[in-house]
Design an enzyme around this catalytic site. Sequence first.
Site, PDB file in Angstrom:
ATOM      1  CG  ASP A 101      -3.301   8.232   0.955  1.00 44.57           C
ATOM      2  OD1 ASP A 101      -2.503   9.168   0.788  1.00 44.57           O
ATOM      3  OD2 ASP A 101      -2.985   7.155   1.512  1.00 44.57           O
ATOM      4  CB  ILE A 102      -5.229   3.406   3.760  1.00 45.01           C
ATOM      5  CG1 ILE A 102      -5.859   2.790   5.023  1.00 45.01           C
ATOM      6  CG2 ILE A 102      -3.758   3.001   3.592  1.00 45.01           C
ATOM      7  CD1 ILE A 102      -6.040   1.288   4.963  1.00 45.01           C
ATOM      8  CB  SER A 143      -3.266 -10.122  -1.997  1.00 41.46           C
ATOM      9  OG  SER A 143      -2.415 -10.710  -1.034  1.00 41.46           O
ATOM     10  CB  THR A 144      -6.080  -6.324  -5.016  1.00 42.17           C
ATOM     11  OG1 THR A 144      -5.991  -5.099  -4.270  1.00 42.17           O
ATOM     12  CG2 THR A 144      -7.031  -7.288  -4.330  1.00 42.17           C
ATOM     13  N   GLY A 199       3.931   0.152  -3.066  1.00 41.66           N
ATOM     14  CA  GLY A 199       2.478   0.182  -2.857  1.00 41.66           C
ATOM     15  C   GLY A 199       2.057   0.819  -1.542  1.00 41.66           C
ATOM     16  CB  VAL A 200      -0.884   0.154   0.632  1.00 40.72           C
ATOM     17  CG1 VAL A 200      -0.727  -1.269   1.147  1.00 40.72           C
ATOM     18  CG2 VAL A 200      -1.666   0.999   1.619  1.00 40.72           C
ATOM     19  CG  ASP A 201       4.929  -2.413   3.195  1.00 42.52           C
ATOM     20  OD1 ASP A 201       5.621  -3.421   2.984  1.00 42.52           O
ATOM     21  OD2 ASP A 201       4.882  -1.836   4.291  1.00 42.52           O
TER      22      ASP A 201
HETATM   23  N1  APR Z   1      -4.277   3.807   0.211  1.00 40.02           N
HETATM   24  C1  APR Z   1      -5.127   2.766   0.019  1.00 40.02           C
HETATM   25  N2  APR Z   1      -4.878   1.751  -0.822  1.00 40.02           N
HETATM   26  C2  APR Z   1      -3.699   1.790  -1.501  1.00 40.02           C
HETATM   27  C3  APR Z   1      -2.756   2.826  -1.348  1.00 40.02           C
HETATM   28  C4  APR Z   1      -3.088   3.866  -0.450  1.00 40.02           C
HETATM   29  N3  APR Z   1      -2.252   4.901  -0.225  1.00 40.02           N
HETATM   30  N4  APR Z   1      -1.687   2.560  -2.167  1.00 40.02           N
HETATM   31  C5  APR Z   1      -1.967   1.408  -2.804  1.00 40.02           C
HETATM   32  N5  APR Z   1      -3.179   0.943  -2.422  1.00 40.02           N
HETATM   33  C6  APR Z   1      -3.893  -0.254  -2.855  1.00 40.02           C
HETATM   34  C7  APR Z   1      -3.550  -0.805  -4.215  1.00 40.02           C
HETATM   35  O1  APR Z   1      -4.255  -0.087  -5.211  1.00 40.02           O
HETATM   36  C8  APR Z   1      -4.050  -2.228  -4.069  1.00 40.02           C
HETATM   37  O2  APR Z   1      -5.443  -2.286  -4.332  1.00 40.02           O
HETATM   38  O3  APR Z   1      -3.545  -1.289  -1.959  1.00 40.02           O
HETATM   39  C9  APR Z   1      -3.837  -2.532  -2.586  1.00 40.02           C
HETATM   40  C10 APR Z   1      -2.689  -3.496  -2.306  1.00 40.02           C
HETATM   41  O4  APR Z   1      -1.658  -3.261  -3.253  1.00 40.02           O
HETATM   42  P1  APR Z   1      -0.097  -3.333  -2.840  1.00 40.02           P
HETATM   43  O5  APR Z   1       0.227  -2.164  -2.007  1.00 40.02           O
HETATM   44  O6  APR Z   1       0.681  -3.540  -4.092  1.00 40.02           O
HETATM   45  O7  APR Z   1      -0.002  -4.612  -1.901  1.00 40.02           O
HETATM   46  P2  APR Z   1      -0.061  -6.172  -2.283  1.00 40.02           P
HETATM   47  O8  APR Z   1      -0.700  -6.425  -3.594  1.00 40.02           O
HETATM   48  O9  APR Z   1      -0.631  -6.837  -1.064  1.00 40.02           O
HETATM   49  O10 APR Z   1       1.489  -6.539  -2.430  1.00 40.02           O
HETATM   50  C11 APR Z   1       2.274  -6.508  -1.257  1.00 40.02           C
HETATM   51  O11 APR Z   1       3.906  -5.092  -2.254  1.00 40.02           O
HETATM   52  O12 APR Z   1       4.460  -3.049  -1.429  1.00 40.02           O
HETATM   53  C12 APR Z   1       4.843  -4.363  -1.465  1.00 40.02           C
HETATM   54  O13 APR Z   1       5.966  -4.685   0.616  1.00 40.02           O
HETATM   55  C13 APR Z   1       4.791  -4.993  -0.105  1.00 40.02           C
HETATM   56  O14 APR Z   1       5.907  -6.959  -0.858  1.00 40.02           O
HETATM   57  C14 APR Z   1       4.643  -6.435  -0.479  1.00 40.02           C
HETATM   58  C15 APR Z   1       3.718  -6.379  -1.675  1.00 40.02           C
END
Ligand code: APR
Length: 178
Positions: free
Chosen positions: A10-11, A117-118, A32-34
């Site tokens: 978990d980042i 982006s994944t 998501g991670v955001d």
């Molecule tokens: N730690 C590490 N990796 C994570 C975590 C975490 N806590 N939570 C999610 N991830 C991973 C996901 O499994 C994926 O592989 O981060 C990667 C990116 O996924 P997203 O968070 O969905 O980001 P992304 O695909 O770049 O989409 C970005 O989503 O959350 C919104 O505001 C953000 O609009 C933007 C879009």
Amino acid sequence: MERFSILVGDITQSDAEAIVNAANTTLLGGAGVDGAIHAAAGPELLAECRTLGGCETGQARLTRGYRLRAKYVLHTPGPIWRGGEHGEAEALASCYRSCLLLAEAHGIRTLDFCSISTGVYGYPLPQAATVALRAIMGFLADHALPERVRMVCHTERAAEVYRQTWNLWYAEDKGQRM
Ligand code: APR
């Protein structure tokens, strides 16, 4: 190359000096991670993000980490996957390079990436891993900072894709396989 490694985690719990947030162009948080990074960093992160006026896809912005263990967060909006013919690979590579350049400019020694982006943005993992590793390994070959870069995958499945991609392109012999 010991300067780079891949792990599952978990980042938001990272002890790296800086972590990378897969943001959107408003920089005002999301899912998501955001969402996880903003939740862990606390409201001061959003307050600082509001002062930045957004960020273009492929660019990166630095903020403090607030309640996170990481001192800094590098926010980068990745490309939304639209089939691969709309400059997605160039934009994704630019996300990684922009974060690495920003980290270097701030003398950051340890940097943890998430898999940009994944998730919500739908970039297929194998293609994203190839782009990410080429950008990271290419940068590290020519730059002394960051000293350590890690790809922090949220799932073992994602980490396995990154490991297999790394082994395919960068393991010169069996001893170097991840
Ligand atoms: N730690 C590490 N990796 C994570 C975590 C975490 N806590 N939570 C999610 N991830 C991973 C996901 O499994 C994926 O592989 O981060 C990667 C990116 O996924 P997203 O968070 O969905 O980001 P992304 O695909 O770049 O989409 C970005 O989503 O959350 C919104 O505001 C953000 O609009 C933007 C879009």
